[in-house]
Design a protein around this motif. Structure first.
Motif, PDB file in Angstrom:
ATOM      1  N   SER A  44       0.858  -1.186   0.000  1.00 10.23           N
ATOM      2  CA  SER A  44       0.000   0.000   0.000  1.00 10.23           C
ATOM      3  C   SER A  44       0.892   1.234   0.000  1.00 10.23           C
ATOM      4  CB  SER A  44      -0.917   0.001   1.224  1.00 10.23           C
ATOM      5  OG  SER A  44      -0.152  -0.027   2.406  1.00 10.23           O
ATOM      6  N   TYR A 397      -5.662   4.917   7.258  1.00  9.40           N
ATOM      7  CA  TYR A 397      -5.881   4.833   5.815  1.00  9.40           C
ATOM      8  C   TYR A 397      -7.096   3.960   5.513  1.00  9.40           C
ATOM      9  CZ  TYR A 397      -4.942   3.581   0.922  1.00  9.40           C
ATOM     10  OH  TYR A 397      -5.040   3.372  -0.432  1.00  9.40           O
ATOM     11  N   ASP A 401     -10.975   5.220   4.195  1.00 10.17           N
ATOM     12  CA  ASP A 401     -11.340   4.750   2.859  1.00 10.17           C
ATOM     13  C   ASP A 401     -12.757   4.181   2.894  1.00 10.17           C
ATOM     14  OD1 ASP A 401     -11.387   3.879   0.257  1.00 10.17           O
ATOM     15  OD2 ASP A 401      -9.994   2.205   0.573  1.00 10.17           O
ATOM     16  N   GLU A 402     -13.751   5.062   2.999  1.00  8.21           N
ATOM     17  CA  GLU A 402     -15.134   4.629   3.165  1.00  8.21           C
ATOM     18  C   GLU A 402     -15.688   3.952   1.914  1.00  8.21           C
ATOM     19  OE1 GLU A 402     -17.368   7.956   4.534  1.00  8.21           O
ATOM     20  OE2 GLU A 402     -16.441   7.939   6.536  1.00  8.21           O
ATOM     21  N   GLN A 403     -15.076   4.170   0.778  1.00  8.48           N
ATOM     22  CA  GLN A 403     -15.489   3.504  -0.459  1.00  8.48           C
ATOM     23  C   GLN A 403     -14.788   2.158  -0.639  1.00  8.48           C
ATOM     24  OE1 GLN A 403     -17.956   4.911  -2.257  1.00  8.48           O
ATOM     25  NE2 GLN A 403     -17.932   6.521  -0.694  1.00  8.48           N
ATOM     26  N   ASN A 404     -13.896   1.830   0.283  1.00  8.93           N
ATOM     27  CA  ASN A 404     -13.138   0.567   0.223  1.00  8.93           C
ATOM     28  C   ASN A 404     -12.369   0.414  -1.091  1.00  8.93           C
ATOM     29  OD1 ASN A 404     -13.662  -0.538   2.781  1.00  8.93           O
ATOM     30  ND2 ASN A 404     -15.634  -1.347   2.112  1.00  8.93           N
ATOM     31  N   ARG A 405     -11.815   1.492  -1.572  1.00 11.52           N
ATOM     32  CA  ARG A 405     -11.094   1.445  -2.845  1.00 11.52           C
ATOM     33  C   ARG A 405      -9.869   0.542  -2.761  1.00 11.52           C
ATOM     34  NH1 ARG A 405      -8.806   6.066  -4.073  1.00 11.52           N
ATOM     35  NH2 ARG A 405      -8.618   5.617  -6.296  1.00 11.52           N
ATOM     36  N   TYR A 406      -9.120   0.676  -1.668  1.00 12.10           N
ATOM     37  CA  TYR A 406      -7.928  -0.172  -1.514  1.00 12.10           C
ATOM     38  C   TYR A 406      -8.328  -1.630  -1.342  1.00 12.10           C
ATOM     39  CZ  TYR A 406      -3.620  -2.173   0.314  1.00 12.10           C
ATOM     40  OH  TYR A 406      -2.524  -2.976   0.504  1.00 12.10           O
TER      41      TYR A 406
END
Length: 530
Positions: A44, A397, A401-406
């Motif tokens: 990451s 991090y 990342d509320e959209q769970n992109r990672y």
């Protein structure tokens, strides 16, 4: 290397792996494909850039002191005014990679979590500089508050256990297990000859450690059923009703199976705990973050469960050695220690007398910290503060990342590799909603039957030693896989790590396995004509 002199049955999977690597590396013009390792080949980036920028700010804080020493010496950070100085740093370095994340992290801590931005910055700066011993030794105060939120979210516990869960920051999951075994023994929770249960298949050290002369524990296997997608049948779990079993160890999602426990299994374990109130559960949930809708046993049975988690796999940070042990503040181990007979209480009172004036009230998690440094060196215990800082940035991090992109990107990588492997095998990949796709366990018997039928599968099992398939893959095709037997898998199999090679490599591995299986089928056809 003379293979005839090697008894593969007696090797651990990691000794076996080293031999396979030597075989696969014999011809230098061929590239070895080592899918035996669980070390991810991705990292990451954003929280690492944030760490670098935090370092720049931390050094600017240190430079505020001893200016007359011509940059030879700096000082510690001052808490007063640190927020204003950070804002100036951010404005001056806005376009530098990592600064936006770091600024957002401070804002998140203040505006969303409701903590003091100044306290957070000061702890992180001092931690980055590594200029003080870890204090508290168990875990930095602000760091624990942040990491526990990350952990509970990823373990499917939400906010239910917030304020009741305590963490001990340790040097990865391996250190966590070493500390736990030692402290459970030191506090007479596990003694020589005691029975412990292991959910198998399981990561090999969990099989090997209890057998060491140091512990000499008796292992009872709780066997997952491959026909049920490696879930644990009720009749196996009911072995835990035996009052002689003191502890239950498991990896969830599994290694090598890469399957998470489903809701039905978790419900059954919860029912058993109602009858076995003194059973200690130790769950290693390092692969949880790769799962969909994961729920840890800690979320279901928090008072009986010790949770181990490592940041190594999900963030590509095996070299950082970042992990935590989580315990509910009202846990079964503390209760069992209080019930020890008086002679053992006095012995433990003497053991921990240098830690506190009232050793009998010392909680197990604090005994863990003390035991990690042989008690006498407890005052200098604790994970190094720069490591804790990187851990906190990883946790922030993920929380931000509320959209769970990672998460979705990482999961996408693993699933594409899984599909490529089975595309190379020339068969449709099995689909299981409980699979997290960090590893895949190839059942060579089932594969043989699926491609060429039951008669060939019977011949395949009867004719070949268990080690031959993976040895030939290494020697002839330069592909390294780990045999499932070393993980206590009950059928002939090989574990493929989906973490450490390129997608195209998994296609090649699948093609190589299929080619070897085809060659065996030709031998089978010839044998039938004789």
């Amino acid at each position: 290397m003379n293979l005839k002199d090697i008894n593969f049955e007696e090797l651990s999977p990691f000794e076996f792996k080293d031999i396979l690597i030597k075989l696969a590396s014999r011809k230098s013009e061929k590239m070895m494909l080592n899918a035996g390792r669980g070390n991810p080949n991705f990292v990451s980036l954003i929280p690492r850039y944030g760490f670098l920028q935090l370092g720049r700010f931390a050094l600017s804080e240190a430079e505020r002191h001893y200016g007359y020493m011509d940059d030879l010496i700096g000082g510690h950070s001052d808490r007063d005014g640190i927020e204003a100085r950070f804002e100036i740093f951010v404005r001056s370095n806005w376009d530098a990679k990592g600064v936006k994340f770091l600024n957002a992290a401070v804002s998140y801590v203040k505006d969303h979590l409701g903590f003091s931005a100044g306290d957070f910055l000061h702890e992180m700066v001092q931690g980055y500089l590594g200029c003080e011993y870890p204090s508290p030794v168990r875990m930095l105060k602000m760091g624990e508050k942040i990491v526990v939120r990350y952990l509970l979210r990823e373990m499917g516990a939400g906010h239910d256990l917030l304020g009741e869960t305590q963490l001990f920051a340790v040097e990865g999951g391996t250190a966590a297990m070493a500390y736990l075994f030692e402290s459970l023994k030191a506090n007479y929770i596990l003694e020589e000859g005691d029975k412990i249960a292991l959910a198998v298949p399981i990561f090999t050290p969990y099989i090997e450690i209890p057998r060491l002369d140091t512990y000499r524990l008796v292992e009872i296997e709780i066997v997952a059923d491959p026909e049920q997608g490696y879930q644990i049948p009720d009749e196996e779990l009911e072995k835990l009703l035996d009052p002689d079993i003191k502890a239950f160890f498991l990896v969830n999602p599994g290694n090598p199976t890469s399957v998470k426990l489903n809701d039905s299994t978790l419900k059954k374990i919860k029912e058993i705990i109602k009858k076995r109130k003194n059973l200690v559960i130790i769950t290693d949930d390092v692969y949880a973050t790769f799962a969909d809708d994961f729920k840890s046993i800690y979320a279901v049975c928090p008072h009986n469960t010790i949770l181990v988690y490592s940041f190594s796999k999900y963030f590509g940070a095996t070299g950082w050695r970042l992990g935590v042990i989580a315990l509910h503040e009202r846990n079964v181990v503390d209760r069992l220690i209080r019930k020890l007979p008086e002679d053992l209480q006095k012995e433990l009172e003497e053991r921990y007398s240098s830690v506190t004036v009232n050793p009998r009230k010392l909680k197990f998690i604090d005994r863990l910290v003390a035991d990690s440094r042989n008690v006498a060196l407890r005052h200098t215990a604790g994970l190094s503060t720069p490591q804790q800082v990187q851990m906190v940035l990883f946790a922030l991090y993920a929380l931000m990342d509320e959209q769970n992109r990672y998460k979705e990107a990482v999961k996408r990588i693993m699933r594409r590799r899984y599909k490529a492997l089975y595309r190379g095998l020339g068969i449709e990949q099995p689909i299981d909603p409980n699979n997290v796709y960090y590893y895949t366990l190839i059942d060579t018997e089932a594969l043989a039957e699926q491609i060429y039928g039951r008669e060939f599968a019977d011949w395949f099992l009867k004719t070949l030693p268990y080690s031959e398939f993976v040895v030939r893959l290494a020697e002839e095709a330069h592909v390294v896989l780990l045999p499932g037997k070393g993980f206590d898998v009950k059928h002939p199999s090989a574990r493929v790590s989906l973490a450490n090679l390129r997608e195209v490599d998994y296609l090649k591995i699948g093609q190589t396995i299929r080619k070897l299986l085809d060659s065996y089928y030709k031998e089978f056809v010839k044998s039938k004509k004789k």
